[in-house]
Design a protein around this motif. Structure first.
Motif, PDB file in Angstrom:
ATOM      1  N   ILE A   1       8.116  -8.833  -3.283  1.00  0.00           N
ATOM      2  CA  ILE A   1       6.813  -8.520  -2.703  1.00  0.00           C
ATOM      3  C   ILE A   1       6.939  -8.342  -1.189  1.00  0.00           C
ATOM      4  N   LYS A   2       7.700  -9.214  -0.559  1.00  0.00           N
ATOM      5  CA  LYS A   2       7.918  -9.125   0.890  1.00  0.00           C
ATOM      6  C   LYS A   2       8.584  -7.798   1.255  1.00  0.00           C
ATOM      7  N   ASN A   3       9.588  -7.400   0.458  1.00  0.00           N
ATOM      8  CA  ASN A   3      10.281  -6.140   0.727  1.00  0.00           C
ATOM      9  C   ASN A   3       9.347  -4.938   0.549  1.00  0.00           C
ATOM     10  N   LEU A   4       8.509  -4.996  -0.479  1.00  0.00           N
ATOM     11  CA  LEU A   4       7.543  -3.910  -0.679  1.00  0.00           C
ATOM     12  C   LEU A   4       6.588  -3.804   0.501  1.00  0.00           C
ATOM     13  N   ARG A   5       6.065  -4.935   0.936  1.00  0.00           N
ATOM     14  CA  ARG A   5       5.139  -4.934   2.077  1.00  0.00           C
ATOM     15  C   ARG A   5       5.811  -4.355   3.320  1.00  0.00           C
ATOM     16  N   SER A   6       7.067  -4.703   3.519  1.00  0.00           N
ATOM     17  CA  SER A   6       7.798  -4.213   4.692  1.00  0.00           C
ATOM     18  C   SER A   6       7.960  -2.692   4.635  1.00  0.00           C
ATOM     19  N   LYS A   7       8.301  -2.168   3.463  1.00  0.00           N
ATOM     20  CA  LYS A   7       8.491  -0.727   3.333  1.00  0.00           C
ATOM     21  C   LYS A   7       7.168   0.022   3.426  1.00  0.00           C
ATOM     22  N   LEU A   8       6.115  -0.557   2.882  1.00  0.00           N
ATOM     23  CA  LEU A   8       4.791   0.049   3.001  1.00  0.00           C
ATOM     24  C   LEU A   8       4.337   0.081   4.459  1.00  0.00           C
ATOM     25  N   LYS A   9       4.555  -1.016   5.162  1.00  0.00           N
ATOM     26  CA  LYS A   9       4.168  -1.100   6.573  1.00  0.00           C
ATOM     27  C   LYS A   9       4.919  -0.058   7.397  1.00  0.00           C
TER      28      LYS A   9
END
Length: 231
Positions: free
Chosen positions: A194-202
């Protein structure tokens, strides 16, 4: 996409599982028909790859059992029997397609894609949430037209979140949609994804809290009308 492979040839099963995993499918493997039936009762699959000659419960009877309970999951039968009668028996049992071993891997993957497209008929091919878009057929993910490059597991998790929308995707649902029973991760691993997804989305311009945590329950996509919350 989650696939059940019911195949008693260990070497072939391992090769197919590896090839399907590279194609971003989550794959469960059953070694006999009865084990396959238990998987089907416990989980929801997008496709079943089913050998005909199986211990305990053969593929034809397993296929009939699925259809008798009203299960319309696409079924691709795999067999070494190359006769018209065998094909008729398999198709009459409810299989959607039939491939004879040894088969070309690329032809098998193309047949799988065709069956999955057929199974998704009537559904929107592209999933979207405001400026976020995901195309399950091409594996393209964009935010405001900016491409986002995801690993297979990240892609499956993003697809599950989009299919749930503002409904909460529980940790149990994440395991069902993204991981297989054999490689189920712990809570910290899910948090890392989830953290990695948020980082890539950001990095693509999405707000920090597009994926929000519902504490003690799971995750969901943030509604546009909601006030900014915590990550």
């Amino acid at each position: 996409m989650r696939v059940l492979l019911v195949e008693d040839d260990r070497q072939l099963a391992e090769s197919l599982m590896e090839a399907l995993t590279v194609q971003r499918y989550a794959v469960d493997v059953a070694r006999d028909g009865e084990e396959g039936w238990e998987y089907i009762r416990a989980f929801t699959y997008d496709l079943v790859l089913l050998d005909i000659t199986l211990p305990k419960l053969d593929g034809v009877n397993l296929c009939q059992r699925l259809r008798d309970r009203g299960d319309a999951t696409p079924i691709l039968m795999l067999t070494a029997r190359d006769t018209s009668l065998d094909k008729v028996i398999g198709l009459d049992a409810g299989a959607d397609a039939y491939m004879v071993k040894p088969f070309n891997l690329q032809e098998l993957l193309a047949q799988i894609r065709a069956l999955l497209r057929r199974g998704r008929s009537g559904m929107s091919p592209v999933l979207s949430w405001h400026k976020l878009q995901l195309d399950p057929s091409s594996y393209d993910v964009t935010y405001d037209r900016t491409p986002i490059h995801l690993t297979p597991k990240e892609f499956a998790l993003m697809e599950a979140l989009l299919r749930y929308g503002h409904r909460v995707l529980s940790r149990a649902a994440i395991l069902e949609h993204v991981w297989t029973w054999q490689d189920a991760p712990d809570k910290d691993t899910i948090k890392t994804y989830i953290k990695n997804l948020r980082s890539k989305l950001k990095a693509a311009g999405a707000p920090n809290d597009l994926i929000e945590t519902v504490h003690g329950v799971g995750y969901r996509l943030k509604s546009r009308s909601e006030e900014p919350g915590q990550d």
